[in-house]
Enzyme design. Sequence first.
Site, PDB file in Angstrom:
ATOM      1  N   VAL A  74       0.866  -1.284  -0.087  1.00  0.00           N
ATOM      2  CA  VAL A  74      -0.073   0.104   0.069  1.00  0.00           C
ATOM      3  C   VAL A  74       0.927   1.260  -0.077  1.00  0.00           C
ATOM      4  CG1 VAL A  74      -1.685   1.336   1.279  1.00  0.00           C
ATOM      5  CG2 VAL A  74      -1.860  -1.186   1.309  1.00  0.00           C
ATOM      6  N   ASP A  75       1.774   1.096   1.011  1.00  0.00           N
ATOM      7  CA  ASP A  75       2.619   2.574   0.863  1.00  0.00           C
ATOM      8  C   ASP A  75       3.445   2.860  -0.375  1.00  0.00           C
ATOM      9  OD1 ASP A  75       5.470   2.786   3.629  1.00  0.00           O
ATOM     10  OD2 ASP A  75       3.995   4.330   2.490  1.00  0.00           O
ATOM     11  N   TYR A  89       3.584  -7.641   6.768  1.00  0.00           N
ATOM     12  CA  TYR A  89       3.904  -7.817   8.392  1.00  0.00           C
ATOM     13  C   TYR A  89       2.967  -8.961   8.616  1.00  0.00           C
ATOM     14  CZ  TYR A  89       5.903  -3.003   8.946  1.00  0.00           C
ATOM     15  OH  TYR A  89       6.640  -1.738   9.029  1.00  0.00           O
TER      16      TYR A  89
HETATM   17  N1  APR Z   1      -4.763  -1.158  -2.335  1.00  0.00           N
HETATM   18  C1  APR Z   1      -5.448  -1.778  -1.379  1.00  0.00           C
HETATM   19  N2  APR Z   1      -4.770  -3.081  -0.735  1.00  0.00           N
HETATM   20  C2  APR Z   1      -3.517  -2.988  -1.097  1.00  0.00           C
HETATM   21  C3  APR Z   1      -2.739  -2.258  -1.986  1.00  0.00           C
HETATM   22  C4  APR Z   1      -3.516  -1.404  -2.815  1.00  0.00           C
HETATM   23  N3  APR Z   1      -3.199  -0.940  -3.635  1.00  0.00           N
HETATM   24  N4  APR Z   1      -1.573  -2.900  -2.148  1.00  0.00           N
HETATM   25  C5  APR Z   1      -1.497  -3.901  -1.346  1.00  0.00           C
HETATM   26  N5  APR Z   1      -2.500  -4.043  -0.511  1.00  0.00           N
HETATM   27  C6  APR Z   1      -2.953  -4.891   0.494  1.00  0.00           C
HETATM   28  C7  APR Z   1      -2.021  -6.099   0.722  1.00  0.00           C
HETATM   29  O1  APR Z   1      -2.408  -7.338  -0.233  1.00  0.00           O
HETATM   30  C8  APR Z   1      -2.296  -6.568   2.267  1.00  0.00           C
HETATM   31  O2  APR Z   1      -3.607  -7.259   2.153  1.00  0.00           O
HETATM   32  O3  APR Z   1      -2.896  -4.256   1.814  1.00  0.00           O
HETATM   33  C9  APR Z   1      -2.647  -5.162   2.818  1.00  0.00           C
HETATM   34  C10 APR Z   1      -1.625  -4.783   3.718  1.00  0.00           C
HETATM   35  O4  APR Z   1      -0.274  -5.131   3.060  1.00  0.00           O
HETATM   36  P1  APR Z   1       1.032  -4.165   3.098  1.00  0.00           P
HETATM   37  O5  APR Z   1       1.079  -3.079   2.121  1.00  0.00           O
HETATM   38  O6  APR Z   1       2.162  -5.089   2.928  1.00  0.00           O
HETATM   39  O7  APR Z   1       1.124  -3.320   4.479  1.00  0.00           O
HETATM   40  P2  APR Z   1       1.606  -4.319   5.933  1.00  0.00           P
HETATM   41  O8  APR Z   1       1.278  -5.597   5.745  1.00  0.00           O
HETATM   42  O9  APR Z   1       0.819  -3.371   6.966  1.00  0.00           O
HETATM   43  O10 APR Z   1       3.164  -4.038   6.008  1.00  0.00           O
HETATM   44  C11 APR Z   1       3.460  -2.752   6.050  1.00  0.00           C
HETATM   45  O11 APR Z   1       5.086  -2.932   4.134  1.00  0.00           O
HETATM   46  O12 APR Z   1       4.966  -1.683   2.148  1.00  0.00           O
HETATM   47  C12 APR Z   1       5.770  -1.854   3.374  1.00  0.00           C
HETATM   48  O13 APR Z   1       6.255   0.247   3.918  1.00  0.00           O
HETATM   49  C13 APR Z   1       5.442  -0.707   4.305  1.00  0.00           C
HETATM   50  O14 APR Z   1       7.038  -1.600   5.724  1.00  0.00           O
HETATM   51  C14 APR Z   1       5.669  -1.302   5.841  1.00  0.00           C
HETATM   52  C15 APR Z   1       5.029  -2.639   5.765  1.00  0.00           C
END
Ligand code: APR
Length: 193
Positions: free
Chosen positions: A40-41, A133
Amino acid sequence: MAGRDVEGVRIETVPGDITLQHVDAIVNAANSSLLGGGGVDGAVHRAGGPEILAACRRLRETRYPRGLPAGDAVATTAGRLPARHVIHAVGPVWSRHDDRTDRLSSAYRRSLEVAGELRAASVAFPAISAGVYGWPIDDAARVAVGTTILTAPRIESIRLVRFVLFSRTALEAFDRALDGVGGSARAGERTRI
Ligand code: APR
């Protein structure tokens, strides 16, 4: 997809990309550095443009010199995104040995509180901590929905909370969590979309 009205707040699930959501605030699944990453980030910074990172850098230079702790949230501009604000929330990393549920719940609660401070009426969440995570998706959904149902009706400006899920598995997990909610939520209108 599912939806339910809880004390005047619509809570719903949709499939898709959170960066495309036309809501007042989208929540970014950030890390403590606030300086970007993948998932997402990465999508938020790519789609929102450099303004967001510049605002995050200013936050690191001022309010959060040591980074944003897990369980907390802070808002910036949304740059080029259709949303008006990005609320950067840091979820906890899943641990088999240490129950970090309180920090995951806090990430949702603090995001909703920040949305209220912004007078946001509509907020979109991803499945915080359920990607990189490693949080098991069913439990991530249970904590997300449970915290939102308790918190959102207490935030005066909020009328809509939308969970935006990037996979069918995640969507089905959040639908189960939303369908499984008992208590006052059942008093509200229940619609399957
Ligand atoms: N829109 C909606 N959901 C999304 C998108 C998007 N564009 N991209 C990914 N996801 C989903 C993933 O499939 C997952 O179900 O969002 C959820 C959270 O995934 P992550 O983005 O990996 O977040 P998280 O697990 O909280 O990990 C955070 O990951 O990207 C890095 O900088 C971030 O270090 C931090 C860590």
